[in-house]
Each structure stands twice: as structure tokens, then as C-alpha cells.
Scaffold this motif. Structure first.
Motif, PDB file in Angstrom:
ATOM      1  N   MET A 111     -62.441 118.249 -12.768  1.00 14.20           N
ATOM      2  CA  MET A 111     -63.351 117.257 -12.197  1.00 14.20           C
ATOM      3  C   MET A 111     -64.479 116.967 -13.195  1.00 14.20           C
ATOM      4  O   MET A 111     -64.817 115.814 -13.454  1.00 14.20           O
ATOM      5  N   GLY A 112     -65.023 118.028 -13.777  1.00 10.09           N
ATOM      6  CA  GLY A 112     -66.087 117.862 -14.768  1.00 10.09           C
ATOM      7  C   GLY A 112     -65.597 117.111 -15.993  1.00 10.09           C
ATOM      8  O   GLY A 112     -66.267 116.207 -16.497  1.00 10.09           O
ATOM      9  N   THR A 113     -64.410 117.485 -16.465  1.00  9.73           N
ATOM     10  CA  THR A 113     -63.850 116.803 -17.630  1.00  9.73           C
ATOM     11  C   THR A 113     -63.681 115.315 -17.345  1.00  9.73           C
ATOM     12  O   THR A 113     -64.039 114.467 -18.157  1.00  9.73           O
ATOM     13  N   ALA A 114     -63.152 115.020 -16.157  1.00 12.32           N
ATOM     14  CA  ALA A 114     -62.936 113.620 -15.793  1.00 12.32           C
ATOM     15  C   ALA A 114     -64.269 112.867 -15.749  1.00 12.32           C
ATOM     16  O   ALA A 114     -64.386 111.761 -16.278  1.00 12.32           O
ATOM     17  N   LEU A 115     -65.281 113.497 -15.142  1.00 12.21           N
ATOM     18  CA  LEU A 115     -66.582 112.825 -15.045  1.00 12.21           C
ATOM     19  C   LEU A 115     -67.215 112.639 -16.430  1.00 12.21           C
ATOM     20  O   LEU A 115     -67.957 111.686 -16.660  1.00 12.21           O
ATOM     21  N   GLY A 116     -66.915 113.556 -17.333  1.00 18.02           N
ATOM     22  CA  GLY A 116     -67.472 113.438 -18.682  1.00 18.02           C
ATOM     23  C   GLY A 116     -66.749 112.411 -19.529  1.00 18.02           C
ATOM     24  O   GLY A 116     -67.323 111.809 -20.429  1.00 18.02           O
ATOM     25  N   VAL A 117     -65.464 112.224 -19.240  1.00 24.13           N
ATOM     26  CA  VAL A 117     -64.643 111.362 -20.081  1.00 24.13           C
ATOM     27  C   VAL A 117     -64.597 109.930 -19.552  1.00 24.13           C
ATOM     28  O   VAL A 117     -64.614 108.972 -20.313  1.00 24.13           O
ATOM     29  N   LEU A 118     -64.569 109.787 -18.221  1.00 21.91           N
ATOM     30  CA  LEU A 118     -64.329 108.457 -17.655  1.00 21.91           C
ATOM     31  C   LEU A 118     -65.362 107.394 -18.052  1.00 21.91           C
ATOM     32  O   LEU A 118     -64.970 106.263 -18.345  1.00 21.91           O
ATOM     33  N   PRO A 119     -66.670 107.714 -18.065  1.00 26.06           N
ATOM     34  CA  PRO A 119     -67.608 106.651 -18.453  1.00 26.06           C
ATOM     35  C   PRO A 119     -67.295 106.087 -19.830  1.00 26.06           C
ATOM     36  O   PRO A 119     -67.307 104.865 -20.038  1.00 26.06           O
ATOM     37  N   ILE A 120     -66.952 106.995 -20.757  1.00 28.48           N
ATOM     38  CA  ILE A 120     -66.631 106.570 -22.118  1.00 28.48           C
ATOM     39  C   ILE A 120     -65.350 105.742 -22.130  1.00 28.48           C
ATOM     40  O   ILE A 120     -65.263 104.706 -22.794  1.00 28.48           O
ATOM     41  N   VAL A 121     -64.356 106.191 -21.370  1.00 32.19           N
ATOM     42  CA  VAL A 121     -63.081 105.462 -21.330  1.00 32.19           C
ATOM     43  C   VAL A 121     -63.297 104.061 -20.776  1.00 32.19           C
ATOM     44  O   VAL A 121     -62.781 103.078 -21.318  1.00 32.19           O
ATOM     45  N   ILE A 122     -64.097 103.950 -19.729  1.00 35.73           N
ATOM     46  CA  ILE A 122     -64.332 102.636 -19.122  1.00 35.73           C
ATOM     47  C   ILE A 122     -65.063 101.710 -20.098  1.00 35.73           C
ATOM     48  O   ILE A 122     -64.661 100.563 -20.307  1.00 35.73           O
ATOM     49  N   VAL A 123     -66.110 102.242 -20.741  1.00 36.18           N
ATOM     50  CA  VAL A 123     -66.843 101.433 -21.717  1.00 36.18           C
ATOM     51  C   VAL A 123     -65.909 100.982 -22.832  1.00 36.18           C
ATOM     52  O   VAL A 123     -65.906  99.821 -23.246  1.00 36.18           O
ATOM     53  N   PHE A 124     -65.061 101.902 -23.269  1.00 35.23           N
ATOM     54  CA  PHE A 124     -64.142 101.555 -24.356  1.00 35.23           C
ATOM     55  C   PHE A 124     -63.156 100.470 -23.927  1.00 35.23           C
ATOM     56  O   PHE A 124     -62.914  99.516 -24.670  1.00 35.23           O
ATOM     57  N   ILE A 125     -62.598 100.613 -22.730  1.00 31.33           N
ATOM     58  CA  ILE A 125     -61.623  99.619 -22.280  1.00 31.33           C
ATOM     59  C   ILE A 125     -62.278  98.238 -22.208  1.00 31.33           C
ATOM     60  O   ILE A 125     -61.702  97.235 -22.625  1.00 31.33           O
ATOM     61  N   LEU A 126     -63.537  98.198 -21.741  1.00 36.09           N
ATOM     62  CA  LEU A 126     -64.230  96.911 -21.646  1.00 36.09           C
ATOM     63  C   LEU A 126     -64.501  96.317 -23.023  1.00 36.09           C
ATOM     64  O   LEU A 126     -64.456  95.107 -23.201  1.00 36.09           O
ATOM     65  N   ALA A 127     -64.787  97.174 -23.997  1.00 36.64           N
ATOM     66  CA  ALA A 127     -65.228  96.662 -25.294  1.00 36.64           C
ATOM     67  C   ALA A 127     -64.180  96.822 -26.382  1.00 36.64           C
ATOM     68  O   ALA A 127     -64.432  96.495 -27.533  1.00 36.64           O
ATOM     69  N   SER A 128     -62.976  97.293 -26.025  1.00 32.71           N
ATOM     70  CA  SER A 128     -62.058  97.751 -27.076  1.00 32.71           C
ATOM     71  C   SER A 128     -61.630  96.643 -28.027  1.00 32.71           C
ATOM     72  O   SER A 128     -61.516  96.863 -29.225  1.00 32.71           O
ATOM     73  N   LYS A 129     -61.419  95.441 -27.502  1.00 39.86           N
ATOM     74  CA  LYS A 129     -60.906  94.388 -28.368  1.00 39.86           C
ATOM     75  C   LYS A 129     -61.895  94.104 -29.501  1.00 39.86           C
ATOM     76  O   LYS A 129     -61.541  94.077 -30.674  1.00 39.86           O
ATOM     77  N   ARG A 130     -63.152  93.945 -29.108  1.00 42.71           N
ATOM     78  CA  ARG A 130     -64.191  93.659 -30.088  1.00 42.71           C
ATOM     79  C   ARG A 130     -64.399  94.831 -31.019  1.00 42.71           C
ATOM     80  O   ARG A 130     -64.595  94.682 -32.219  1.00 42.71           O
ATOM     81  N   PHE A 131     -64.374  96.004 -30.411  1.00 42.11           N
ATOM     82  CA  PHE A 131     -64.641  97.217 -31.164  1.00 42.11           C
ATOM     83  C   PHE A 131     -63.611  97.409 -32.267  1.00 42.11           C
ATOM     84  O   PHE A 131     -63.942  97.614 -33.426  1.00 42.11           O
ATOM     85  N   ILE A 132     -62.310  97.311 -31.895  1.00 42.83           N
ATOM     86  CA  ILE A 132     -61.269  97.577 -32.889  1.00 42.83           C
ATOM     87  C   ILE A 132     -61.250  96.497 -33.961  1.00 42.83           C
ATOM     88  O   ILE A 132     -61.102  96.784 -35.139  1.00 42.83           O
ATOM     89  N   SER A 133     -61.466  95.230 -33.563  1.00 46.90           N
ATOM     90  CA  SER A 133     -61.466  94.196 -34.609  1.00 46.90           C
ATOM     91  C   SER A 133     -62.687  94.366 -35.511  1.00 46.90           C
ATOM     92  O   SER A 133     -62.589  94.150 -36.719  1.00 46.90           O
TER      93      SER A 133
END
Lengths: 293, 303
Positions: free
Chosen positions: A262-284
Motif C-alpha cells: 500500500m505504501g509503495t503504491a502510494l509512493g509510486v502512483l503520484p509519479i506514475v500519474i504525472v508521467f502519464i499526463l506529461a510523457s509525450k512532451r517529456f520524452i520528445s
């Protein structure tokens, strides 16, 4: 001349026809292969979420659970008994945000200096900066810790924010983006009487937004995921960042696995969500920064 | 206060050099100084010459840790770069759509913290409850696969993190999972830089996919491969979080099979407070990294 071009198109066309059924066949295999890869990539994340919703007993069942259970709330309770978990997340947010703000300022400033000025010793200073990136970080970790103790920075966030505030990678990245700014704009601003800092602030900075976006995500991630530094300097539970907090959960026989996940998920999910939202711009942005120049 | 055009660049780049001097260069020099002393961080330092270096170089645990790091490096770097190149090649070849989706998906493990993914993999590797063993057990039921397991003498359940022989492959599997996407992005960027005209010329000459890959792409990507593998060397020889979290007692596990040099250095420096020995170890490790990088650049540099 004309016949030659025709011949070329004919060759290419027959080649295309010959390959079309092959390509169809290949395409299915390629998609299967790529999707299999995506499955392998995502499975640990999915499994983490499944275990975060399962009780300790369910986790030790055989076969292991593959679908969500009903113990999320209990796991969260156990987690909060063991650690001030939301405080830890808040600490990570504070550290990562402050680190990012400082890096954006100092690295864009440095990148602008290298991109748009000619000055004595530029080549040598630039080379020194690039060379500093190749130094293994383990080389300085022991004296670094001793210094932090000497400064009285133990159990504070300063060691995690200040030493990296102007780093070689960030300056290099920003320089890549700022080299494209036309010199004419800068000269025009100078003629209009703008000072050097004002030109950086009013012209160079707004024009390098894609670079700043890439750098801010990278820095935020780096600070959020940083482990050895915080492990060494943070000593109280209430000061832990998320990585350190997580690492203190496991490692003995009474590890509460569901709560840990549960802790791991709570620690990882915010980052994963931010990344998914910004990934296209970020990777390019990342690929543009890495290959230019 | 107004900056002159001459002074401005120096002011702009100075923060890096100031911080680098204090937090980068000075610790490296101080580390060198410490490596010739015995010091626990409290009592006075005692100069011992090369004793720390001799201690480290004759310490079997140190050599074991170097061996462990090297094996993990090889077990992860080779599959990681081959898969990454292959994925980048497919995604760059215009044969598939949804490129962005695939790229982002593969990149996801790289952005998540090593501590978190190590904890999750710890669960996957569970001996009696882990999903990996469950899958293998299920596969064993098929007679053909069961026979294959018999031939390679595979006994289920596998004690992934409990048995010395499996610890390094377990760590390597995690690292490969974590960093393949990063390498794929590097290679993808490199592929984008190969001019379209080269492919067209190859097409006109009737080259097939394999020829294009081996005669054009690989030679053109050499500098990118050199860069990617160098990063792998620096990263893998300093592998810390993964063995720290994965090995049950945090000391490298059964037979110290997962004791990487970084983990050993951490324990020497911060658990046993042997700052001098730790500093000597850091310098020796640094020499190994330089040697490996030089070998690597000999292999991949344009001849």
C-alpha cells in the motif's frame, strides 16, 4: 532521365508488392511482441496494486491472488501505525519541489551563459563541467556525509536540495535548448537598453519552456527517487522522504506485506500519474535535448 | 547593480563551479586524503600509508563484491541493450502505430524509484507465495515443459532470493526490467538522427531488413551504443538500492552472492564506520569503472 526515374519507381513498387503480405504477417507478430513487452512492464505495477488490497494471510496463499481484495483500508491503517506516511509524502513533495525550483533557475542561467556568450576559457570550463558528470558518485559519498555532519545538516533537507542545485546535466540540457534562440532578439534587446540578467529572464527563459519542462520533470523524479543521500542524513521518522520510509518497512520477518505494498503504491502512483499526463512532451523533450548539438 | 556583457557569463555559470567545488571536487580530494588514514569519524585520524589499499585489495569479500557486480553487469547489460535496440528499431521503422503509447509504457519502470520497484519484485520473487514460482509451477504441468525443467535440473519452487545461485540473476532481471526502456529511448533518439536518404538508397539497392540493420543502423549507432553502455557500466558497478532492498538481511544474502561493491562500500563506511577503508575502496572501484569504460570505448569507437 525520365525513364530512369520510372525504372526506379517500378523497382520500388514490385518490391512493395512482394513485401506486402510479409509485412502484414510481420505486423501481427510485431504488435504481439510489443504488447507482450508492455504486459511485462505493467505487470509488477498491477500486482503491487493487487497486493495493496490484500491481507497478510491472503498474500501468503497459494496460488497467489491475482485480483483486488477488500483489505485496502486495513492496510492503510497498519501503514499509518508504522510510519507518519502522509508526512513522509509531504516531505518528498517539499524536497522535490524546492530542488526543482533551484535547479530550474541555476541550470537555465548557466545554460544561457554557455549558449549565448563567447568568453575566455569557455571551452575548458565547459569540458570540466561535462567531465564532472562522469565521476562516480560513490567516490565522494563518505566525505559528503562527513561534511553534512560538520555543517550540522543532518536530519535536515538541505543536503538533498543545495548540493545539486546547479548540476552539469541540467546546464548541458538547457544549453541545448537555448542555442536555438536567435541572436538578433538578444542584440535587439541590448540595443533597447535591457541588462544582461533581464535578457535572460525576459527573453531566454520564456523561449526555452520545453527545455524547462523536461528538466523539471527529470529533477523532480530524481529528487523523489533519491535514496542513498536521504538514507544517510535523515534520521527521524518524521523527516523521512518516501523512499527511506518505504525501505524501513521491509527487511524483517514481521514485515506487513499488504501495508508495505500500500505504501509503495502510494509512493509510486503520484509519479506514475504525472508521467502519464506529461510523457509525450517529456520524452520528445528528452530525445531532442539528447541528440541536438 | 548592472552586469557588463563581459562579466555576465561568468556570473551565470559560477553557481555550478562554486557548488561543484564544495560538494563535488572537495569531497573527492578529501576522500583521497582519508584513504591513507584510519578514521572512525570520531577519534583522531591515524596516517597509515597504503595500508587501507592493501587491506581492500587482499580482502576476499571485496573481490567477491567486484565479481558480483561484474556478473550482474553482464547479466543485465547484454539483454538490456539488445532488447532496447530491437524495440527502438521496431518503433522507428514506421511499421507500427501507437508509437508514443509504446515508448511511454516501456519508459515507465525507469521513472519509478528503485526502492519501490525492488520491494515489488521482492514480492514477485517470493518462494512459496511469489507469482513467478506460481507461473513456473503451472507451466511444469505441461509434460514438455516439465521434461525441459528436468533436463536443466530445475527444482521448484525456486528460492530466488534465498539461494546464492539465484540472487544475481534475480537482481539482474529487475535491473533489466527497470532500464531497458531508458536505453530504448536513447537508441530511438539515435535512430531518428540517421538521415532518411540512407534508407532510401539501401532500398533502391535492394537491401533487405537484416542488411539495413547490420550494414547501416549498427555502424551509424556506434557512438550512441558507446554512450549507452558507458552509462550502464557507471550505473551497474554502483548498483546499491536493488541488492540493499532485495537481499533479506541487507548484507548481500546467502553466501553474500548479492553483495555488490556499492553495498559493501556502504556497509564499510556507514555500518562499521571505517571511513578510510571505505574511501580506498571507492577509489579502487573508480579505477575499475575507468578500465571498463576504456575497454568499452575501444570496442565501440569508430575505427
Amino acid at each position: 532521365m525520365k525513364s530512369k526515374t520510372n525504372l526506379k519507381t517500378v523497382i520500388v513498387d514490385t518490391e512493395k508488392n512482394k513485401r506486402s503480405w510479409m509485412e502484414k504477417f510481420n505486423k501481427t507478430i510485431l504488435y504481439l511482441f510489443l504488447s507482450f513487452g508492455v504486459g511485462i512492464t505493467f505487470f509488477p505495477f498491477y500486482y503491487m496494486l493487487v497486493l495493496a488490497t490484500r491481507s497478510r494471510e491472503e498474500i501468503f496463499n497459494f496460488p497467489p491472488p491475482l485480483w483486488f481484495g477488500g483489505s485496502s483500508w486495513d492496510n492503510l491503517q497498519i501503514l499509518l501505525e508504522k510510519l507518519p506516511f502522509f508526512q513522509n509524502i509531504f516531505n518528498s513533495i517539499i524536497v522535490s519541489s524546492l530542488a526543482t525550483l533551484l535547479v530550474l533557475f541555476f541550470c537555465s542561467l548557466g545554460g544561457y551563459g554557455f549558449a549565448k556568450y563567447n568568453f575566455k576559457g569557455k571551452e575548458k570550463l565547459f569540458f570540466l563541467m561535462l567531465a564532472s558528470m562522469m565521476i562516480p558518485s560513490l567516490l565522494s559519498i563518505i566525505p559528503w556525509f562527513i561534511m553534512m555532519r560538520y555543517f550540522g545538516w543532518i536530519n535536515s533537507f538541505k543536503p538533498l536540495i543545495i548540493p545539486g542545485a546547479a548540476n552539469a546535466f541540467g546546464i548541458f540540457l538547457m544549453r541545448q535548448f537555448m542555442e536555438d534562440i536567435p541572436n538578433e532578439i538578444i542584440d535587439a534587446a541590448r540595443i533597447d537598453g535591457a541588462g544582461e540578467f533581464k535578457i535572460y529572464y525576459k527573453i531566454a527563459l520564456p523561449l526555452s519552456k520545453p527545455g524547462l519542462a523536461t528538466l523539471s520533470i527529470l529533477t523532480y523524479l530524481g529528487a523523489w527517487n533519491n535514496f542513498m543521500g536521504p538514507l544517510l542524513v535523515l534520521q527521524e521518522k518524521s523527516k523521512y522522504t518516501i523512499s527511506v520510509a518505504l525501505s524501513k518497512l521491509n527487511g524483517n520477518f514481521e514485515t506487513p506485506w499488504g501495508a508495505t505494498m500500500m505504501g509503495t503504491a502510494l509512493g509510486v502512483l503520484p509519479i506514475v500519474i504525472v508521467f502519464i499526463l506529461a510523457s509525450k512532451r517529456f520524452i520528445s523533450g528528452l530525445t531532442a535535448g539528447a541528440t541536438k548539438g | 547593480m548592472r552586469l557588463s556583457k563581459k562579466a555576465a557569463p561568468y556570473v551565470f555559470i559560477s553557481p555550478f563551479y562554486i557548488l561543484f567545488f564544495i560538494f563535488g571536487a572537495f569531497p573527492i580530494i578529501y576522500s583521497f586524503f582519508l584513504s591513507f588514514h584510519i578514521w572512525d569519524g570520531i577519534s583522531p585520524k591515524e596516517f597509515v600509508g597504503f595500508e587501507n589499499y592493501i587491506f581492500v585489495l587482499t580482502d576476499p569479500w571485496f573481490w567477491q563484491s567486484v565479481w558480483n557486480s561484474l556478473v550482474i553487469f553482464i547479466l543485465t547489460t547484454i539483454p538490456q541493450h539488445i532488447i532496447a535496440l530491437f524495440l527502438a528499431f521496431i518503433l522507428n521503422s514506421n511499421l507500427v502505430k501507437l508509437k508514443n503509447l509504446f515508448r511511454s509504457s516501456y519508459f515507465l519502470p525507469y521513472i519509478t524509484s528503485s526502492v519501490a520497484v525492488s520491494m515489488v519484485f521482492g514480492m514477485l520473487y517470493g518462494e512459496h507465495f511469489g507469482i513467478l514460482n506460481a507461473i513456473l509451477k503451472y507451466m511444469e504441468k505441461f509434460s514438455l515443459i516439465g521434461a525441459m525443467f528436468n533436463i536443466i535440473n530445475l527444482k521448484l519452487p525456486i528460492r530466488w532470493l534465498g539461494e546464492a545461485a539465484w540472487i544475481k540473476p534475480s537482481i539482474a532481471l529487475l535491473v533489466t526490467w527497470q532500464f531497458t526502456g531508458w536505453n530504448m529511448i536513447i537508441y530511438y533518439a539515435g535512430l531518428q538522427n540517421i538521415p532518411e536518404s540512407l534508407y532510401e538508397a539501401a532500398k533502391v539497392d535492394g537491401a533487405n531488413m537484416r542488411q539495413v540493420f547490420f550494414k547501416i543502423i549498427l555502424p551509424m549507432l556506434r557512438p550512441v551504443i558507446l554512450f549507452g553502455v558507458t552509462l550502464s557500466i557507471i550505473g551497474n558497478l554502483q548498483l546499491f538500492e536493488q541488492p540493499f532492498i532485495l537481499t533479506p538481511d541487507r548484507t548481500g544474502g546467502s553466501g553474500r552472492a548479492g553483495l555488490t561493491t556499492a553495498l559493501y562500500l556502504y556497509r564499510t563506511g556507514f555500518n562499521w564506520n571505517m571511513f578510510g577503508v571505505g574511501s580506498a575502496m571507492a577509489y579502487i572501484l573508480c579505477v575499475f569503472i575507468i578500465i571498463l569504460s576504456l575497454i568499452n570505448s575501444k570496442i565501440f569507437q569508430k575505427r
